[in-house]
Structure formats: C-alpha cells, structure tokens
Design a protein around this motif. Structure first.
Motif, PDB file in Angstrom:
ATOM      1  N   PRO A   1       0.692  -1.123  -0.079  1.00 46.64           N
ATOM      2  CA  PRO A   1      -0.045   0.166  -0.015  1.00 46.64           C
ATOM      3  C   PRO A   1       0.870   1.254   0.057  1.00 46.64           C
ATOM      4  CG  PRO A   1      -0.517  -1.690   1.715  1.00 46.64           C
ATOM      5  CD  PRO A   1       0.974  -1.947   1.260  1.00 46.64           C
ATOM      6  N   LEU A   2       0.431   2.377  -0.596  1.00 45.51           N
ATOM      7  CA  LEU A   2       1.286   3.503  -0.690  1.00 45.51           C
ATOM      8  C   LEU A   2       1.472   4.183   0.738  1.00 45.51           C
ATOM      9  CD1 LEU A   2       2.229   5.910  -2.107  1.00 45.51           C
ATOM     10  CD2 LEU A   2       0.007   6.989  -2.362  1.00 45.51           C
ATOM     11  N   LEU A   3       0.296   3.928   1.615  1.00 48.95           N
ATOM     12  CA  LEU A   3       0.658   4.535   2.947  1.00 48.95           C
ATOM     13  C   LEU A   3       2.048   3.823   3.545  1.00 48.95           C
ATOM     14  CD1 LEU A   3      -0.559   6.195   5.121  1.00 48.95           C
ATOM     15  CD2 LEU A   3      -1.814   4.472   5.884  1.00 48.95           C
ATOM     16  N   ILE A   4       2.114   2.595   3.397  1.00 52.19           N
ATOM     17  CA  ILE A   4       3.257   1.980   3.931  1.00 52.19           C
ATOM     18  C   ILE A   4       4.645   2.282   3.377  1.00 52.19           C
ATOM     19  CG2 ILE A   4       4.451  -0.357   4.424  1.00 52.19           C
ATOM     20  CD1 ILE A   4       1.508   0.281   5.645  1.00 52.19           C
ATOM     21  N   GLN A   5       4.364   2.636   2.076  1.00 45.84           N
ATOM     22  CA  GLN A   5       5.665   3.176   1.348  1.00 45.84           C
ATOM     23  C   GLN A   5       5.953   4.667   1.672  1.00 45.84           C
ATOM     24  OE1 GLN A   5       4.446   3.014  -2.921  1.00 45.84           O
ATOM     25  NE2 GLN A   5       4.219   0.779  -2.648  1.00 45.84           N
ATOM     26  N   LEU A   6       5.002   5.323   2.024  1.00 48.18           N
ATOM     27  CA  LEU A   6       5.146   6.742   2.607  1.00 48.18           C
ATOM     28  C   LEU A   6       5.805   6.511   4.055  1.00 48.18           C
ATOM     29  CD1 LEU A   6       1.989   8.343   1.375  1.00 48.18           C
ATOM     30  CD2 LEU A   6       4.193   8.705   0.590  1.00 48.18           C
ATOM     31  N   PHE A   7       4.885   5.678   4.953  1.00 43.87           N
ATOM     32  CA  PHE A   7       5.782   5.437   6.231  1.00 43.87           C
ATOM     33  C   PHE A   7       7.045   5.369   6.237  1.00 43.87           C
ATOM     34  CE2 PHE A   7       1.639   4.261   8.708  1.00 43.87           C
ATOM     35  CZ  PHE A   7       1.286   5.548   8.524  1.00 43.87           C
ATOM     36  N   PHE A   8       7.675   4.390   5.405  1.00 50.48           N
ATOM     37  CA  PHE A   8       8.775   4.014   5.212  1.00 50.48           C
ATOM     38  C   PHE A   8       9.785   5.220   4.928  1.00 50.48           C
ATOM     39  CE2 PHE A   8      12.536   2.811   2.289  1.00 50.48           C
ATOM     40  CZ  PHE A   8      13.186   1.801   3.095  1.00 50.48           C
ATOM     41  N   LEU A   9       9.325   5.999   3.890  1.00 47.40           N
ATOM     42  CA  LEU A   9      10.105   7.170   3.535  1.00 47.40           C
ATOM     43  C   LEU A   9      10.075   8.149   4.470  1.00 47.40           C
ATOM     44  CD1 LEU A   9       8.702   7.562  -0.234  1.00 47.40           C
ATOM     45  CD2 LEU A   9      11.168   6.976   0.410  1.00 47.40           C
ATOM     46  N   TYR A  10       9.034   8.480   5.233  1.00 44.43           N
ATOM     47  CA  TYR A  10       8.821   9.460   6.270  1.00 44.43           C
ATOM     48  C   TYR A  10       9.275   9.238   7.595  1.00 44.43           C
ATOM     49  CZ  TYR A  10       6.698  13.637   8.045  1.00 44.43           C
ATOM     50  OH  TYR A  10       6.438  14.872   8.601  1.00 44.43           O
ATOM     51  N   TYR A  11       9.213   7.999   8.151  1.00 44.96           N
ATOM     52  CA  TYR A  11       9.584   7.631   9.433  1.00 44.96           C
ATOM     53  C   TYR A  11      10.612   6.881   9.459  1.00 44.96           C
ATOM     54  CZ  TYR A  11       4.742   9.489  10.589  1.00 44.96           C
ATOM     55  OH  TYR A  11       3.745  10.350  10.703  1.00 44.96           O
ATOM     56  N   GLY A  12      10.504   5.882   8.457  1.00 47.47           N
ATOM     57  CA  GLY A  12      11.793   4.980   8.333  1.00 47.47           C
ATOM     58  C   GLY A  12      13.196   5.587   8.079  1.00 47.47           C
ATOM     59  N   LEU A  13      13.342   6.202   6.779  1.00 45.18           N
ATOM     60  CA  LEU A  13      14.479   6.600   6.350  1.00 45.18           C
ATOM     61  C   LEU A  13      15.481   7.523   7.239  1.00 45.18           C
ATOM     62  CD1 LEU A  13      14.066   7.411   2.730  1.00 45.18           C
ATOM     63  CD2 LEU A  13      15.390   5.546   3.797  1.00 45.18           C
ATOM     64  N   PRO A  14      14.469   8.476   8.332  1.00 46.61           N
ATOM     65  CA  PRO A  14      15.437   9.357   9.189  1.00 46.61           C
ATOM     66  C   PRO A  14      16.113   8.443  10.333  1.00 46.61           C
ATOM     67  CG  PRO A  14      13.284  10.052   8.872  1.00 46.61           C
ATOM     68  CD  PRO A  14      13.144   8.991   8.230  1.00 46.61           C
ATOM     69  N   LYS A  15      15.724   7.190  10.347  1.00 41.22           N
ATOM     70  CA  LYS A  15      16.764   6.358  11.243  1.00 41.22           C
ATOM     71  C   LYS A  15      17.891   5.910  10.738  1.00 41.22           C
ATOM     72  CE  LYS A  15      12.916   5.018  14.280  1.00 41.22           C
ATOM     73  NZ  LYS A  15      11.630   4.580  13.705  1.00 41.22           N
ATOM     74  N   ILE A  16      17.850   5.985   9.321  1.00 47.18           N
ATOM     75  CA  ILE A  16      19.259   5.855   8.836  1.00 47.18           C
ATOM     76  C   ILE A  16      19.652   7.133   8.497  1.00 47.18           C
ATOM     77  CG2 ILE A  16      18.988   3.243   8.307  1.00 47.18           C
ATOM     78  CD1 ILE A  16      18.598   4.117   5.247  1.00 47.18           C
ATOM     79  N   GLY A  17      19.316   8.214   8.988  1.00 52.48           N
ATOM     80  CA  GLY A  17      20.132   9.467   8.668  1.00 52.48           C
ATOM     81  C   GLY A  17      19.621  10.350   7.289  1.00 52.48           C
ATOM     82  N   ILE A  18      18.555   9.670   6.798  1.00 52.04           N
ATOM     83  CA  ILE A  18      17.942  10.450   5.586  1.00 52.04           C
ATOM     84  C   ILE A  18      16.694  11.122   6.024  1.00 52.04           C
ATOM     85  CG2 ILE A  18      17.309  10.381   3.265  1.00 52.04           C
ATOM     86  CD1 ILE A  18      19.214   7.631   3.143  1.00 52.04           C
ATOM     87  N   THR A  19      16.662  12.320   6.179  1.00 49.38           N
ATOM     88  CA  THR A  19      15.497  13.001   6.204  1.00 49.38           C
ATOM     89  C   THR A  19      14.885  13.915   5.261  1.00 49.38           C
ATOM     90  OG1 THR A  19      16.250  13.163   8.665  1.00 49.38           O
ATOM     91  CG2 THR A  19      14.337  14.512   8.057  1.00 49.38           C
TER      92      THR A  19
END
Ligand SMILES: Nc1ncnc2c1ncn2[C@@H]1O[C@H](COP(=O)(O)OP(=O)(O)OP(=O)(O)O)[C@@H](O)[C@H]1O
Ligand SMILES: [Mg+2]
Lengths: 221, 247
Positions: free
Chosen positions: A66-84
């Motif tokens: 789902p798009l929502l999961i893709q967005l969560f990954f980008l928005y909440y997930g990526l910052p965890k590896i330093g990409i905001t």
C-alpha cells in the motif's frame, strides 16, 4: 441537512491552498511516474539483462504494497538511517514509486500491441533498434496506452489522499484537521468532495477527449 | 546463361525451425536486372526464403553472397544490406503514425542521412510514377489497400536498393486493386530492377518474370525460363500446381 455558508467562506483559503498542493504534488508525481514507467517498460520490452530482473522486483514490490506503507517507510523509516526528507518530497517519491509501476504496465501493454509486421517493416527499411523505438514503437505504443495512462492518472490523483498519513496538508488532511477543530463535518466534507471534483472532472474530460482523438488519428491500416 | 556475374548468389541455404527443415539447401544465382518469380504451394518456404535474404531470419547452413561478399557471418551489417536489398510484404505496413511522405523519407533521412530536398524530390517523382503524388500529406488510414501497397513500394524504392523482394504483395488486396500494384512492379521490371517476386498471380509472373523457380517442401523443385515453365513444365509437381491454379 443545513450548511453554514459563512463557515465555508471562512475556510475557503485553506481549501484553496490544499487544492493547489494536491494538484502540484500529483502533477509532479505523475510526471515522474510516467518517466519511470517508460524506462521500466522499455527495459522489460528488450529484456535487458540484469536490469529487467531488477525492474521485475520493483514492479512486484511497488504494486503489492500500500502507498501508505511506502510513505511511512520514507517519512518515518529513512530518518532512522540518517536520511530526512520533507513530507512533500516523500509524497512525490511515494507517488512516483507506486505510479511508475502502474505506468510501466500500461506502456508495456502498449508496446506489445505494436504488431510484429510493423517492427519487421521497420527493420526491412534499415532502421536501428533505437530508431525503431523512436519512430515506430513508442509513438504507436503511446496511442495504445492512452486509456491505461488516463486510468492511472485518475487513480494516482485520488491516491494523494493517502498523503494525509504523513502530515501533508492536501485536501483530505486539511478536511480532517478542520473537522477536528470546528466539528463542521457537513461543510468540510462538502468542500472536500467539491475540491476533488474541481481537479478530477476537467482531467476526466480531457482524457476522454485525448482518447478519442488518438483513436481517431491512428490505425486505419 | 549469359556470362554475367550474378549480383546475388545463394548456396545450399538451409533454414530450420527447431527440428523442422523449412529450406533444404537452396541454390540460386540472380543476375543483375533479372526478374525471378518464386512459385509454389502454401507453406513450401517462399516467404522464409525471401526473409533469409535480408536477414529477418537466421539461417542454419549455406551461404548468401551479395556482389560476391558473404552475408552469413557475424560481421554482416544487416542494416546496410537492407538498404541494398529492399523488401515489401503482403501486409503493406505503412507506419500509421506518420504521413505518406514521412513514411517514405524516414529511412533515407534517418538511416542514410541523405539531404532532405534531394530525397523529397525523389519521393515526389516516385509518387508521381505510381500516381499518388497528391497523397503525400495523407495518413495511411486515408488510403485504400492498393494505394497503401503502392506507397510501401515507393518507400522501399526511395532507399535506392539494388534488389527488390516482393512477398505476395497483392495477396490481401481486393481484386480491383491488384492491377494497380502489379503495374508498378511491371514498370520496375522494364526499368531493369533486379527482383525476386513471390506471387500467386500466374499471368503476372508469366508476363514479367525472366525465370521461374518452383519450390516444394523447402526445395527448388524446378527452375526454368518463364516461357518454358508455363508452357511446358518439366516436373509432375509443377504440372499439378499449374493445373490446380487452372493455368
Ligand atoms: N516462426 C515459425 N516457427 C515455426 N515454423 C514456421 C515459422 N514460420 C514459418 N514456419 C513454417 O515454415 C514453413 C514455410 O513457411 P513460409 O511462410 O515460408 O511458407 P510460404 O511458402 O511463404 O507459404 P504461403 O504461400 O502460405 O505464404 C511452413 O511450414 C511454416 O509452417
Ligand atoms: Mg508466404
């Protein structure tokens, strides 16, 4: 049902902003999705080694999450590896990621609809693969894909409502917020529907026109 | 035969689809300016033979020599060969997204990188010759089958090929349009174009061909001057074939 028209007038600026944002993010996302889709479909069409396998994986992932999961990954997930990334950028990337796979499918179907004899004729007059692509396959595939493209554009535009999940103030999120603050549910929902209609009606009319035009213009062979 | 060097030589050409042998060692020599009609029952390999000659099919054995140069090797640039050996198909596939003129100019401009005004002049002259000069800006969908096929021939001719291959170019046309297309090919024969023509139009073959090859089951079953083939075929299969066509 009664409407508080004064309230509607008061919140109009919010909706105007939200409408423009929705339109902007959708347009950019769809434009990139078309580019991604075309590149992927050409890779698939020519069965380019390695790349076509990568594309295959991408298509499966993009279409089956789902798009929502893709967005969560980008928005909440990526910052965890330093990409905001900003919310809007996440939205555009997400829409491109999802839309690219749908556009690829539409365009691939279009390319496969170009007949073998058209391609052989192209070869017989000496065209290179690239020239075949440019002068024969892509223009014809594009005509064949217009209905699919159109359906995808409308689908992706509606998908922008999912952006509300990552705090982008597009139409749906704006409506949710206003409802939360003022409890004017009827008014807010009316404006929401009107907002989407303002975008989708002209788009649908344009796509219908385009489809008819393209169909009329080609394939009398 | 005369002492001319053949422009095209085919030696033991073999084509298989999997285990199935479709061309079983074809030998043929074509002299410059000669018109060869290729006849034979459906499925005997006529189309496949022509397609091998311009690299649309991979071959499994034998050789094709164009001006004494072998085409059957890895370094063959088929795109260059195809500019010397033109081919027109039954399906007259004009590109529907391009106008008549754009169809004709595509290869001369993009492949051969020739000068536009020169090619345009040639295209107009060719269109004139096939009676379609006024259709240059039309799209293919605006043309009849016979007109499309004539344009397809012009498109192939504008590349200035030395040899033309025709594969049943009138087979999908209404009877009243067959003539206009055959006339164009007959004209070419008069002008000395070297041609290999697959056709089921026996009268036409008799009229324009210098030589007939009769194929059966992937072989050349009989090869003879046209006059002789039609009046006095040597093999039983050829006789049967002509009888069936009531010729
Ligand atoms: N792609 C293919 N795969 C397998 N077999 C094929 C293929 N193309 C052609 N053949 C076979 O090769 C044989 C020769 O076919 P070809 O098209 O050359 O015949 P033809 O003489 O042109 O017949 P027609 O008069 O019907 O056009 C046929 O038996 C056909 O079934
Ligand atoms: Mg055939």
């Amino acid at each position: 049902m009664t409407f508080d028209w004064q309230y509607i007038v008061d919140v109009l600026p919010h909706y105007k902003t939200a409408l423009w944002l929705t339109l902007k993010l959708a347009t950019i996302g769809i434009a990139f999705a078309i580019i991604v889709g075309m590149i992927c479909s050409i890779i698939q069409y020519f069965k380019v080694k390695v790349l076509s396998q990568i594309v295959q994986v991408y298509l499966e992932v993009a279409r089956n999450t789902p798009l929502l999961i893709q967005l969560f990954f980008l928005y909440y997930g990526l910052p965890k590896i330093g990409i905001t990334l900003s919310g809007e950028l996440c939205g555009i990337i997400g829409l491109t990621f999802l839309g690219g796979s749908y556009m690829a499918e539409a365009f691939r179907a279009g390319m496969e609809a170009v007949t073998k004899s058209q391609i052989e004729t192209g070869k017989a007059i000496g065209l290179s693969n690239l020239q075949l692509m440019r002068y024969v396959i892509i223009p014809q595939a594009f005509s064949y894909s217009v209905p699919g493209f159109g359906a995808n554009c409308i689908f992706l535009l509606k998908e922008t409502s999912v952006f509300s999940g990552i705090a982008i103030l597009e139409l749906t999120n704006t409506t949710k917020n206003l409802m939360g603050i003022f409890y004017k549910t009827n008014e807010a929902l009316l404006m929401l529907v009107v907002g989407y209609l303002i975008i989708l009606l002209p788009l649908t009319l344009f796509l219908t026109w385009l489809e008819r035009r393209v169909r009329h213009a080609e394939f009398g062979n | 035969m005369s002492g001319q060097i053949p422009i095209l030589k085919v030696k033991g050409l073999t084509k298989k689809y999997g285990e199935k042998i479709v061309l079983n060692g074809i030998d043929l020599e074509v002299e410059k300016g000669k018109v060869i009609a290729i006849l034979g029952p459906s499925g005997c390999g006529k189309s496949t033979f022509l397609r091998c000659l311009n690299g649309l099919e991979e071959v499994q054995g034998g050789d094709i020599l164009l001006d004494n140069e072998s085409l059957i090797n890895k370094s063959t640039k088929w795109r260059e060969v195809r500019q010397r050996i033109g081919m027109v198909f039954q399906s007259y596939d004009l590109f529907p997204n391009l106008t008549v003129m754009e169809n004709i100019l595509l290869s001369p401009l993009k492949v051969q990188k020739r000068n536009r005004s020169e090619v345009e002049a040639q295209a107009l002259e060719l269109l004139e010759r096939v009676g379609l000069a006024d259709r240059a800006n039309d799209y293919p969908r605006q043309l009849s089958g016979g007109q499309k096929q004539r344009i397809a021939i012009v498109r192939a001719l504008c590349i200035n090929p030395e040899i033309m291959l025709f594969d049943e170019v009138t087979a999908s046309l209404d009877p009243e349009m067959v003539r206009e297309v055959l006339d164009v090919i007959a004209q070419l024969a008069e002008q000395g174009m070297t041609m290999l023509i697959v056709t089921h139009e026996m009268n036409f073959a008799k009229l324009v061909a210098d030589e007939v090859i009769f194929m059966d089951k992937g072989n050349i079953h009989e090869q003879a001057p046209a006059e002789q083939f039609f009046t006095n075929p040597q093999t039983e299969r050829a006789q049967q074939f002509l009888n069936i066509l009531q010729f």
